[in-house]
Scaffold this motif. Structure first.
Motif, PDB file in Angstrom:
ATOM      1  N   CYS A 144      -4.225  -6.893 -27.014  1.00  0.00           N
ATOM      2  CA  CYS A 144      -2.789  -7.202 -26.894  1.00  0.00           C
ATOM      3  C   CYS A 144      -2.425  -7.521 -25.453  1.00  0.00           C
ATOM      4  N   LYS A 145      -2.966  -6.750 -24.509  1.00  0.00           N
ATOM      5  CA  LYS A 145      -2.685  -7.004 -23.095  1.00  0.00           C
ATOM      6  C   LYS A 145      -3.305  -8.319 -22.633  1.00  0.00           C
ATOM      7  N   LEU A 146      -4.482  -8.622 -23.154  1.00  0.00           N
ATOM      8  CA  LEU A 146      -5.138  -9.875 -22.791  1.00  0.00           C
ATOM      9  C   LEU A 146      -4.327 -11.063 -23.297  1.00  0.00           C
ATOM     10  N   ARG A 147      -3.860 -10.968 -24.526  1.00  0.00           N
ATOM     11  CA  ARG A 147      -3.029 -12.025 -25.100  1.00  0.00           C
ATOM     12  C   ARG A 147      -1.719 -12.170 -24.314  1.00  0.00           C
ATOM     13  N   GLU A 148      -1.163 -11.048 -23.916  1.00  0.00           N
ATOM     14  CA  GLU A 148       0.075 -11.055 -23.135  1.00  0.00           C
ATOM     15  C   GLU A 148      -0.118 -11.769 -21.796  1.00  0.00           C
TER      16      GLU A 148
END
Length: 267
Positions: A144-148
């Protein structure tokens, strides 16, 4: 009480100002979001969003900035034996929420030279991937953080996103200017938690060398800015890191650390 924070974080500054204003003792933990320290698994397990600040009192953990500040007010009231009249009024809370609605991320990043911004973004993405490999049980949260991180870069390419952020800030400052025409502080003649939420916004504008455009052009805000810089809480939380030459020391130290880690691939 434990506070996980960093001097660069707008919300961290707000919580620390509140703690200093209320005279609350706490244990400080520095986690730099620029070098990806907030992605360490020990912190990520407590707060999968990876956002700062995080306030912990025993088993009680709070992520939301306004909730943290209101909790600090309750702790201060209990410690001093004060009653509920010492808590923030409805007007103060409304101002806190109104200022908090402005997301500084896109505005701030749009004023950082692209080559530096991309270098930091790439470094953080590599940190996330490295932490994902170390803690596969947290893989979904790290994804999720990578996508963000990728989405942030895409949104910065959209001029409308940055334009809306700027327009939101201008409307907010104009409303604050009107309010300060009639009062010393944001919610009246007494310093309040509404001022705690506002001060880091003005400090961020100064750090980005935008003081003339956004502060000096508004006489009441300019006068207010001079006033609040005299408070001991400001000098301890913001002034010691970003006052005068200190901001270059803070920035250079972080930049050298980031480049060193990038060269040796120490993520």
């Amino acid at each position: 009480m434990q506070l996980y924070h960093h001097p660069y974080s707008l919300d961290s500054q707000r919580v620390r100002l509140a703690l200093e204003e209320k005279g609350i003792d706490y244990t400080s933990h520095h986690l730099s979001p620029i070098t990806g320290k907030n992605m360490d698994s020990s912190f990520f397990r407590m707060n999968p969003s990876g956002k700062l600040p995080l306030f912990q009192n025993g088993a009680h953990i709070i992520f939301d900035t306004i909730e943290i500040i209101q909790y600090i007010e309750r702790v201060a009231a209990v410690s001093s034996g004060a009653d509920e009249t010492s808590f923030s009024s409805r007007e103060v809370i409304e101002w806190m929420q109104k200022i908090q609605e402005w997301n500084s991320k896109y505005f701030t990043l749009s004023h950082i030279p692209e080559k530096y911004r991309i270098l930091v973004s790439k470094f953080i993405r590599r940190v996330i991937i490295a932490r994902m490999a170390e803690s596969p049980n947290l893989a979904s949260a790290y994804h999720c953080k990578l996508r963000e991180a990728y989405e942030t870069e895409e949104k910065l390419k959209n001029e409308q996103v940055v334009k809306r952020s700027k327009e939101h800030l201008i409307r907010l400052l104009d409303e604050i200017e009107t309010k300060l025409n009639d009062s010393t502080y944001l919610a009246g003649e007494e310093f309040s938690m509404a001022d705690v939420i506002l001060i880091p916004v003005l400090s961020r504008l100064v750090l980005l060398n935008l003081e003339d455009e956004y502060i000096s052009s508004r006489p009441s805000i300019a006068e207010y800015w001079v006033l609040v810089q005299q408070r001991p809480s400001f000098r301890k939380v913001i002034g010691r890191y970003f006052g005068g030459w200190r901001k270059y020391k803070t920035l250079i130290k972080t930049w050298c650390f980031l480049n060193f880690r990038s060269i040796f691939r120490k993520y």
